[in-house]
Design an enzyme around this catalytic site. Structure first.
Site, mmCIF file in Angstrom:
data_model
loop_
_atom_site.group_PDB
_atom_site.id
_atom_site.type_symbol
_atom_site.label_atom_id
_atom_site.label_comp_id
_atom_site.label_asym_id
_atom_site.label_seq_id
_atom_site.Cartn_x
_atom_site.Cartn_y
_atom_site.Cartn_z
ATOM 1 N N HIS A 82 46.215 43.639 45.746
ATOM 2 C CA HIS A 82 46.293 42.181 45.747
ATOM 3 C C HIS A 82 47.733 41.768 45.969
ATOM 4 O O HIS A 82 48.652 42.328 45.358
ATOM 5 C CB HIS A 82 45.813 41.616 44.400
ATOM 6 C CG HIS A 82 45.892 40.128 44.332
ATOM 7 N ND1 HIS A 82 44.911 39.312 44.851
ATOM 8 C CD2 HIS A 82 46.849 39.295 43.851
ATOM 9 C CE1 HIS A 82 45.256 38.050 44.673
ATOM 10 N NE2 HIS A 82 46.431 38.017 44.070
ATOM 11 N N ASP A 161 37.320 30.621 37.330
ATOM 12 C CA ASP A 161 38.640 30.504 37.957
ATOM 13 C C ASP A 161 38.634 29.442 39.040
ATOM 14 O O ASP A 161 39.619 28.712 39.207
ATOM 15 C CB ASP A 161 39.082 31.855 38.527
ATOM 16 C CG ASP A 161 40.439 31.707 39.193
ATOM 17 O OD1 ASP A 161 41.404 31.394 38.470
ATOM 18 O OD2 ASP A 161 40.536 31.846 40.420
ATOM 19 N N ARG A 168 44.084 23.071 37.654
ATOM 20 C CA ARG A 168 45.518 23.354 37.453
ATOM 21 C C ARG A 168 46.345 22.820 38.612
ATOM 22 O O ARG A 168 47.467 22.350 38.430
ATOM 23 C CB ARG A 168 45.712 24.873 37.301
ATOM 24 C CG ARG A 168 45.210 25.395 35.953
ATOM 25 C CD ARG A 168 45.107 26.906 35.979
ATOM 26 N NE ARG A 168 46.353 27.515 36.355
ATOM 27 C CZ ARG A 168 46.468 28.648 37.067
ATOM 28 N NH1 ARG A 168 45.395 29.303 37.453
ATOM 29 N NH2 ARG A 168 47.636 29.123 37.365
ATOM 30 N N SER A 183 44.026 34.376 36.047
ATOM 31 C CA SER A 183 43.322 33.919 37.248
ATOM 32 C C SER A 183 43.218 35.068 38.265
ATOM 33 O O SER A 183 42.126 35.373 38.773
ATOM 34 C CB SER A 183 44.095 32.723 37.841
ATOM 35 O OG SER A 183 43.747 32.490 39.169
ATOM 36 N N LYS A 187 39.672 37.702 38.752
ATOM 37 C CA LYS A 187 38.981 37.933 40.036
ATOM 38 C C LYS A 187 39.023 39.406 40.422
ATOM 39 O O LYS A 187 38.038 39.974 40.901
ATOM 40 C CB LYS A 187 39.648 37.095 41.140
ATOM 41 C CG LYS A 187 39.346 35.616 41.036
ATOM 42 C CD LYS A 187 39.979 34.822 42.159
ATOM 43 C CE LYS A 187 41.466 34.766 42.034
ATOM 44 N NZ LYS A 187 42.098 33.472 42.027
HETATM 45 N N1 URA Z 1 46.690 33.010 42.823
HETATM 46 C C1 URA Z 1 45.595 32.949 42.040
HETATM 47 O O1 URA Z 1 44.560 33.500 42.381
HETATM 48 N N2 URA Z 1 45.680 32.293 40.872
HETATM 49 C C2 URA Z 1 46.800 31.681 40.438
HETATM 50 O O2 URA Z 1 46.807 31.112 39.366
HETATM 51 C C3 URA Z 1 47.932 31.753 41.273
HETATM 52 C C4 URA Z 1 47.857 32.419 42.454
#
Ligand code: URA
Length: 429
Positions: A82, A161, A168, A183, A187
């Site tokens: 990621h 999320d 947010r 977050s 995922k």
């Molecule tokens: N990327 C995400 O998936 N979540 C965040 O909070 C910030 C960047």
């Protein structure tokens, strides 16, 4: 349990217990807790922080808010990577086939670009026919047979999320380590891989502007992932300079192909080798040094490029576009940008470069906007390079000549020049 008491407790700086965190995430996902209370809690978390234990529970609750992909049939071979997002970051296009060519099982769900950052799914969709949406069975089958499958994020993955992130975004509660860590990791954990490498970007083109902040985020994500039973490593890498030379969807596929064919070394190659070696070291349980040799050999021997072709074909993509990248979408108009002065490029505001690519049509300003696959920027010079006045720094590509004026202004205003030699920036911190 009352949401009011949970907000008040966090506002007083106290740690929330597991039941309170789960009450919040489950209630908010179901729609029982209103946005105003959820945003008040997010703000309290931003101001008061969370312990690693609280962040781990929040992550777990986000992960369990929807489907969790079962990759247990691949044992320790399932891997994922990621990136926290950047400009010119096409590492997934390279790392995924390299790792698969060495026996890893890369079952990856990627995102689209938003704002100044690019997204892997958009880059892959510049290859005609490539399917970024598959059934769960097709996804697993492709990973089993080819070793790699990259699709867009399914709507059922971590729905908490999705809601929280949108909230947010409009309540000034994005840049907060426990909220970002939960977050991203919520995922990633839902996507099921046993070993995960995180590329945490630092600098003007990244979410975390300083190396210190990126390190804190990386540490927290490693802690949380480890607590949830996964092997997690992170590299903090430089996003104060675009990665590689090309920014824009099909332009980035072209560059990824060059690296996989062994035709391009430099920053992009080095970061990909570092990311891939860490993944290989995790699933093969060998040292990073040993893995580095295997990764380099996979690229030199053509095995990684052969794997890319197999992967693209398995997802319906036109492999002839990878074999001959001139067949990829190309913007009909190009405009060279000449240096306004003599000197060294001392800094590139990388967010500005990403926004320039968006202005050309390579990115979207709002979710759902369509993008122009062939648009973007080819950088001839980067930070640390000397340029003479009038010398080419970059070429812009667009489908409409009218887009060049604003894009050129954005590009040039993102550069700083100096008389002094500045040296090449550090790549991996
Ligand atoms: N990327 C995400 O998936 N979540 C965040 O909070 C910030 C960047």
């Amino acid at each position: 349990m009352r949401m009011y008491d949970i907000i008040h407790k966090k506002r007083c700086g106290l740690a929330l217990d597991e039941a309170e965190i789960r009450f919040f995430v489950e209630g908010y996902t179901r729609g029982d807790i209103p946005d105003y209370q959820a945003s008040a809690l997010c703000m309290a978390i931003c101001c008061r922080g969370m312990t690693s234990g609280e962040t781990a529970v929040l992550t777990d609750a986000i992960m369990r808010s929807g489907d969790v992909v079962d990759l247990s049939m691949f044992g320790d071979l399932s891997v994922d990577k990621h990136s926290t997002g950047g400009v010119g970051d096409k590492t997934s296009l390279i790392v995924a086939p390299v790792v698969a060519s060495l026996g890893g099982k890369m079952a990856k769900m990627s995102g689209r670009g938003l704002g100044h950052t690019g997204g892997t799914v958009d880059k892959l969709e510049s290859i005609a026919g490539y399917r970024t949406s598959m059934t769960r069975e097709e996804f697993i089958e492709t990973v089993k047979n080819v070793g790699v499958c990259v699709v867009g994020q399914s709507g059922d993955l971590a729905p908490a999320d999705k809601k929280l992130y949108a909230l947010r975004d409009v309540t000034a509660t994005v840049d907060c380590v426990p909220l970002i860590a939960s977050s991203i990791m919520g995922k990633k954990l839902a996507a099921g891989a046993k070993s995960i490498v995180l590329d945490v970007k630092a600098g003007s083109g990244a979410f975390m502007k300083t190396v210190d902040d990126a390190r804190k985020l990386a540490d927290e994500m490693i802690r949380v992932g480890t607590m949830c039973g996964r092997n997690v490593r992170a590299l903090v890498t430089n996003m104060d300079i675009p990665l590689g030379h090309n920014v824009g969807n099909s332009l980035e596929v072209v560059e990824a192909v060059r690296v996989l064919r062994g035709e391009q070394k430099g920053d992009l190659y080095e970061i990909c080798v570092a990311l891939a070696s860490n993944l290989v070291s995790m699933f093969k349980k060998i040292s990073v040094q040993e893995s580095q040799l295997m990764v380099a050999k996979s690229i030199e021997s053509g095995a990684a490029f052969a794997k890319m072709k197999e992967w693209i074909a398995a997802q319906g993509g036109d492999v002839s576009m990878i074999e001959d990248t001139l067949k990829l979408p190309r913007a009909p108009y190009s405009r060279e940008i000449a240096s306004p002065c003599d000197g060294y490029i001392s800094h590139m505001n990388t967010e500005g470069i990403g926004l320039c690519a968006s202005l050309l049509g390579a990115g979207r300003v709002n979710k759902g906007d369509s993008i122009d696959f062939g648009a973007g920027i080819e950088l001839a010079k980067k930070t640390g390079d000397y340029v003479g006045k009038g010398e080419k720094i970059a070429t812009l590509h667009a489908s409409n000549e009218a887009l060049f004026a604003d894009a050129k202004e954005k590009f040039l205003s993102s550069l700083e020049f100096s008389d002094k030699k500045t040296g090449k920036p550090q790549l991996i911190f």
